[in-house]
Design a protein around this motif. Structure first.
Motif, PDB file in Angstrom:
ATOM      1  N   GLU A 276     -31.115  51.313 -24.698  1.00 14.87           N
ATOM      2  CA  GLU A 276     -30.571  51.833 -25.962  1.00 14.87           C
ATOM      3  C   GLU A 276     -29.567  52.940 -25.721  1.00 14.87           C
ATOM      4  O   GLU A 276     -28.535  53.028 -26.417  1.00 14.87           O
ATOM      5  N   ALA A 277     -29.825  53.787 -24.730  1.00 12.49           N
ATOM      6  CA  ALA A 277     -28.884  54.861 -24.407  1.00 12.49           C
ATOM      7  C   ALA A 277     -27.558  54.298 -23.911  1.00 12.49           C
ATOM      8  O   ALA A 277     -26.479  54.793 -24.263  1.00 12.49           O
ATOM      9  N   VAL A 278     -27.621  53.239 -23.080  1.00 11.82           N
ATOM     10  CA  VAL A 278     -26.398  52.624 -22.571  1.00 11.82           C
ATOM     11  C   VAL A 278     -25.649  51.921 -23.702  1.00 11.82           C
ATOM     12  O   VAL A 278     -24.414  52.001 -23.796  1.00 11.82           O
ATOM     13  N   PHE A 279     -26.382  51.245 -24.574  1.00 13.16           N
ATOM     14  CA  PHE A 279     -25.748  50.584 -25.716  1.00 13.16           C
ATOM     15  C   PHE A 279     -25.005  51.593 -26.585  1.00 13.16           C
ATOM     16  O   PHE A 279     -23.866  51.358 -27.013  1.00 13.16           O
ATOM     17  N   GLU A 280     -25.634  52.710 -26.841  1.00 15.02           N
ATOM     18  CA  GLU A 280     -25.007  53.746 -27.668  1.00 15.02           C
ATOM     19  C   GLU A 280     -23.752  54.298 -27.005  1.00 15.02           C
ATOM     20  O   GLU A 280     -22.746  54.572 -27.667  1.00 15.02           O
ATOM     21  N   ALA A 281     -23.783  54.437 -25.681  1.00 16.92           N
ATOM     22  CA  ALA A 281     -22.645  55.003 -24.965  1.00 16.92           C
ATOM     23  C   ALA A 281     -21.481  54.024 -24.848  1.00 16.92           C
ATOM     24  O   ALA A 281     -20.318  54.387 -25.058  1.00 16.92           O
ATOM     25  N   LEU A 282     -21.771  52.774 -24.497  1.00 12.70           N
ATOM     26  CA  LEU A 282     -20.718  51.801 -24.229  1.00 12.70           C
ATOM     27  C   LEU A 282     -20.233  51.091 -25.492  1.00 12.70           C
ATOM     28  O   LEU A 282     -19.098  50.600 -25.521  1.00 12.70           O
ATOM     29  N   ALA A 283     -21.085  51.001 -26.499  1.00 15.13           N
ATOM     30  CA  ALA A 283     -20.764  50.335 -27.761  1.00 15.13           C
ATOM     31  C   ALA A 283     -20.298  48.898 -27.576  1.00 15.13           C
ATOM     32  O   ALA A 283     -19.294  48.483 -28.150  1.00 15.13           O
ATOM     33  N   PRO A 284     -21.016  48.090 -26.762  1.00 12.81           N
ATOM     34  CA  PRO A 284     -20.668  46.673 -26.660  1.00 12.81           C
ATOM     35  C   PRO A 284     -21.307  45.893 -27.814  1.00 12.81           C
ATOM     36  O   PRO A 284     -22.025  46.455 -28.641  1.00 12.81           O
ATOM     37  N   THR A 285     -21.059  44.588 -27.854  1.00 13.73           N
ATOM     38  CA  THR A 285     -21.743  43.744 -28.833  1.00 13.73           C
ATOM     39  C   THR A 285     -23.223  43.654 -28.508  1.00 13.73           C
ATOM     40  O   THR A 285     -24.072  43.790 -29.390  1.00 13.73           O
ATOM     41  N   TRP A 286     -23.546  43.389 -27.230  1.00 12.33           N
ATOM     42  CA  TRP A 286     -24.916  43.437 -26.738  1.00 12.33           C
ATOM     43  C   TRP A 286     -24.931  44.213 -25.432  1.00 12.33           C
ATOM     44  O   TRP A 286     -23.990  44.129 -24.642  1.00 12.33           O
ATOM     45  N   PHE A 287     -26.021  44.945 -25.199  1.00  8.01           N
ATOM     46  CA  PHE A 287     -26.332  45.398 -23.846  1.00  8.01           C
ATOM     47  C   PHE A 287     -27.647  44.751 -23.445  1.00  8.01           C
ATOM     48  O   PHE A 287     -28.631  44.795 -24.203  1.00  8.01           O
ATOM     49  N   VAL A 288     -27.671  44.150 -22.265  1.00 10.03           N
ATOM     50  CA  VAL A 288     -28.853  43.438 -21.783  1.00 10.03           C
ATOM     51  C   VAL A 288     -29.291  44.036 -20.452  1.00 10.03           C
ATOM     52  O   VAL A 288     -28.482  44.178 -19.523  1.00 10.03           O
ATOM     53  N   GLY A 289     -30.551  44.390 -20.347  1.00  9.22           N
ATOM     54  CA  GLY A 289     -31.149  44.820 -19.085  1.00  9.22           C
ATOM     55  C   GLY A 289     -32.191  43.801 -18.656  1.00  9.22           C
ATOM     56  O   GLY A 289     -33.061  43.430 -19.449  1.00  9.22           O
ATOM     57  N   HIS A 290     -32.083  43.315 -17.423  1.00  6.43           N
ATOM     58  CA  HIS A 290     -33.047  42.312 -16.957  1.00  6.43           C
ATOM     59  C   HIS A 290     -33.875  42.883 -15.811  1.00  6.43           C
ATOM     60  O   HIS A 290     -33.365  43.574 -14.930  1.00  6.43           O
ATOM     61  N   GLY A 291     -35.164  42.588 -15.844  1.00  7.21           N
ATOM     62  CA  GLY A 291     -36.068  43.126 -14.841  1.00  7.21           C
ATOM     63  C   GLY A 291     -37.074  42.097 -14.374  1.00  7.21           C
ATOM     64  O   GLY A 291     -37.102  40.959 -14.846  1.00  7.21           O
ATOM     65  N   VAL A 292     -37.937  42.509 -13.453  1.00 11.54           N
ATOM     66  CA  VAL A 292     -38.948  41.623 -12.899  1.00 11.54           C
ATOM     67  C   VAL A 292     -40.053  41.366 -13.909  1.00 11.54           C
ATOM     68  O   VAL A 292     -40.591  40.254 -13.999  1.00 11.54           O
ATOM     69  N   GLU A 293     -40.393  42.368 -14.707  1.00  8.06           N
ATOM     70  CA  GLU A 293     -41.503  42.246 -15.646  1.00  8.06           C
ATOM     71  C   GLU A 293     -41.037  42.005 -17.074  1.00  8.06           C
ATOM     72  O   GLU A 293     -41.697  41.282 -17.835  1.00  8.06           O
ATOM     73  N   ARG A 294     -39.933  42.618 -17.466  1.00  8.59           N
ATOM     74  CA  ARG A 294     -39.419  42.444 -18.826  1.00  8.59           C
ATOM     75  C   ARG A 294     -37.893  42.469 -18.784  1.00  8.59           C
ATOM     76  O   ARG A 294     -37.290  43.050 -17.873  1.00  8.59           O
ATOM     77  N   SER A 295     -37.301  41.838 -19.780  1.00 10.62           N
ATOM     78  CA  SER A 295     -35.869  41.950 -20.015  1.00 10.62           C
ATOM     79  C   SER A 295     -35.674  42.460 -21.435  1.00 10.62           C
ATOM     80  O   SER A 295     -36.465  42.162 -22.334  1.00 10.62           O
ATOM     81  N   VAL A 296     -34.605  43.230 -21.626  1.00  6.73           N
ATOM     82  CA  VAL A 296     -34.376  43.925 -22.889  1.00  6.73           C
ATOM     83  C   VAL A 296     -32.954  43.652 -23.356  1.00  6.73           C
ATOM     84  O   VAL A 296     -32.023  43.632 -22.544  1.00  6.73           O
ATOM     85  N   VAL A 297     -32.783  43.432 -24.660  1.00  5.38           N
ATOM     86  CA  VAL A 297     -31.446  43.293 -25.227  1.00  5.38           C
ATOM     87  C   VAL A 297     -31.338  44.234 -26.425  1.00  5.38           C
ATOM     88  O   VAL A 297     -32.236  44.306 -27.264  1.00  5.38           O
ATOM     89  N   VAL A 298     -30.225  44.958 -26.470  1.00  8.43           N
ATOM     90  CA  VAL A 298     -29.941  45.861 -27.583  1.00  8.43           C
ATOM     91  C   VAL A 298     -28.684  45.367 -28.275  1.00  8.43           C
ATOM     92  O   VAL A 298     -27.659  45.122 -27.627  1.00  8.43           O
ATOM     93  N   SER A 299     -28.760  45.204 -29.565  1.00  6.40           N
ATOM     94  CA  SER A 299     -27.640  44.745 -30.379  1.00  6.40           C
ATOM     95  C   SER A 299     -27.624  45.560 -31.666  1.00  6.40           C
ATOM     96  O   SER A 299     -28.546  46.355 -31.912  1.00  6.40           O
ATOM     97  N   PRO A 300     -26.618  45.380 -32.512  1.00 12.29           N
ATOM     98  CA  PRO A 300     -26.641  46.102 -33.787  1.00 12.29           C
ATOM     99  C   PRO A 300     -27.880  45.810 -34.626  1.00 12.29           C
ATOM    100  O   PRO A 300     -28.257  46.612 -35.483  1.00 12.29           O
ATOM    101  N   ALA A 301     -28.546  44.670 -34.374  1.00 11.18           N
ATOM    102  CA  ALA A 301     -29.753  44.314 -35.127  1.00 11.18           C
ATOM    103  C   ALA A 301     -30.987  45.047 -34.629  1.00 11.18           C
ATOM    104  O   ALA A 301     -32.035  45.007 -35.284  1.00 11.18           O
ATOM    105  N   GLY A 302     -30.897  45.698 -33.455  1.00  9.20           N
ATOM    106  CA  GLY A 302     -32.048  46.400 -32.915  1.00  9.20           C
ATOM    107  C   GLY A 302     -32.307  46.058 -31.466  1.00  9.20           C
ATOM    108  O   GLY A 302     -31.443  45.513 -30.774  1.00  9.20           O
TER     109      GLY A 302
END
Length: 375
Positions: A276-302
């Motif tokens: 969420e911090a990276v999404f706020e800073a970069l202001a892309p359409t989506w920011f996606v973080g992928h990991g071994v246990e979980r992956s996360v996507v941040v968009s304007p929808a949440g």
């Protein structure tokens, strides 16, 4: 299994075409990837040499580090024996072109493949549209059970910027190449420090392209290599590019943390909070973080967080992130919503680490079908 992951898998199951409809249900046209190119040597480290024909493998990166620490503590030099297990082409352009080519798309590769083009690239990608801008990098990829060590000579991608791209390929030619493409993938900012000048250059020509890609996929790579000024320049350039197209930035767990610390200050944050911090800073359409246990996507929808099916004995982990990105790009082309797109990214990466092979579209669909059963 958490309800958030169940909802994401259900959304992917509904939105991704059935196997018998693939690939016809997708717009399998041109996709463009730039601007790197690597020759990878896959290696393992010998823990103990038993005899000339047999040895025990050093299985963990932690064990590798322990040996280094003991050597430093003893004020002693240290040597490792390593063995080459294979050769392959690597980098963003190679891995994503390989995946999309196998899915019946028409990849266009603009990157560092040598002059003349090295045999490894020619033999694998000679059937694709391939444009070489310079010499490739060379990577020794050392596989461990708990991670990997990448030792890299960068090649000519290190000096690439918008002006050099014009000299080596041509801005007008790039615009023609992008016209009608459904996706542009770029990687890696860490190996191409002046990539933000390319983002600004793309923005300047985007309006002149009749049918530009709907998505620009950006993999920053190991951003620990970038200083504060370059991170700041990239932040601003990505925001400007997102004004004219959908920019999707995708990083692994560690890289997401580095970006969050760089833009929001160092602190104790969860994976989702870092994203969420990276999404706020970069202001892309989506920011996606992928990991071994979980992956996360941040968009304007949440923010959506999706669990990753674990694998105890992976066949290959090097380039698993690139395979995640291939799945993410496929999901963008298919019009999937954010959480469902992450499921498809996890599916492509999950198949790859289990088999060390490229999944077909039917394999991707089957992985999504059985996603929850893999936990």
């Amino acid at each position: 299994m958490d309800e958030e992951t169940r909802r994401a898998v259900a959304a992917a199951d509904e939105a991704l075409p059935d196997s018998d409809a693939l690939p016809d249900a997708l717009d399998t046209g041109r996709v463009v990837f730039g601007f790197d190119g690597y020759l990878d040597r896959v290696r393992e480290v010998v823990a103990d040499r038993i005899d000339p024909e047999s040895h025990e493998r050093l299985a963990t990166l932690e064990g590798f580090g322990d040996r280094i620490e003991r050597s430093v503590a003893a004020d002693s030099s240290l040597s490792f024996e390593w063995l080459q297990q294979g050769n392959r082409t690597g980098g963003h352009t190679s891995h994503l072109a390989r995946a999309f080519g196998g899915w019946s798309f028409d990849p266009v590769m603009v990157g560092m493949y040598g002059d003349p083009v090295h045999d490894a690239f020619e033999s694998e990608f000679g059937g694709y549209e391939l444009h070489s801008l310079g010499e490739p990098g060379v990577t020794d990829a050392v596989e461990f059970d708990d991670g990997k060590l990448m030792l890299t000579e960068i090649g000519d991608t290190m000096t690439l910027d918008w002006a050099e791209l014009d000299a080596a390929f041509g801005h007008d030619r790039l615009a023609e190449t992008l016209d009608g493409a459904s996706l542009l993938g770029t990687g890696y900012w860490s190996e191409t420090p002046d990539l933000p000048t390319v983002f600004d250059g793309l923005r300047s020509i985007w309006g002149d392209i009749d049918d530009p890609p709907e998505t620009v996929l950006v993999d920053p790579g190991d951003v620990r290599k970038l200083d504060a000024d370059r991170l700041r320049a990239g932040r601003e350039a990505l925001g400007r590019l997102d004004e004219v197209t959908d920019v999707v930035v995708t990083s692994n767990r560690a890289e997401t943390g580095v970006l969050a610390d760089a833009y929001a200050g160092e602190g104790e944050r969860s994976f989702a909070e870092d994203a969420e911090a990276v999404f706020e800073a970069l202001a892309p359409t989506w920011f996606v973080g992928h990991g071994v246990e979980r992956s996360v996507v941040v968009s304007p929808a949440g923010t959506d967080s999706v669990a990753v099916p674990a694998v105890s004995d992976p066949e290959l982990t090097t380039s698993s992130g690139d395979h995640f990105n291939a799945g993410l790009g496929l999901a963008r082309i298919a019009g999937l919503p954010p959480a469902a797109a992450v499921v498809v990214g996890n599916a492509v990466a999950g198949y790859f680490v289990r088999t060390a092979d490229q999944p077909s579209l039917a394999d991707v669909r089957a992985f999504v079908d059985d996603y929850l059963e893999k936990f």
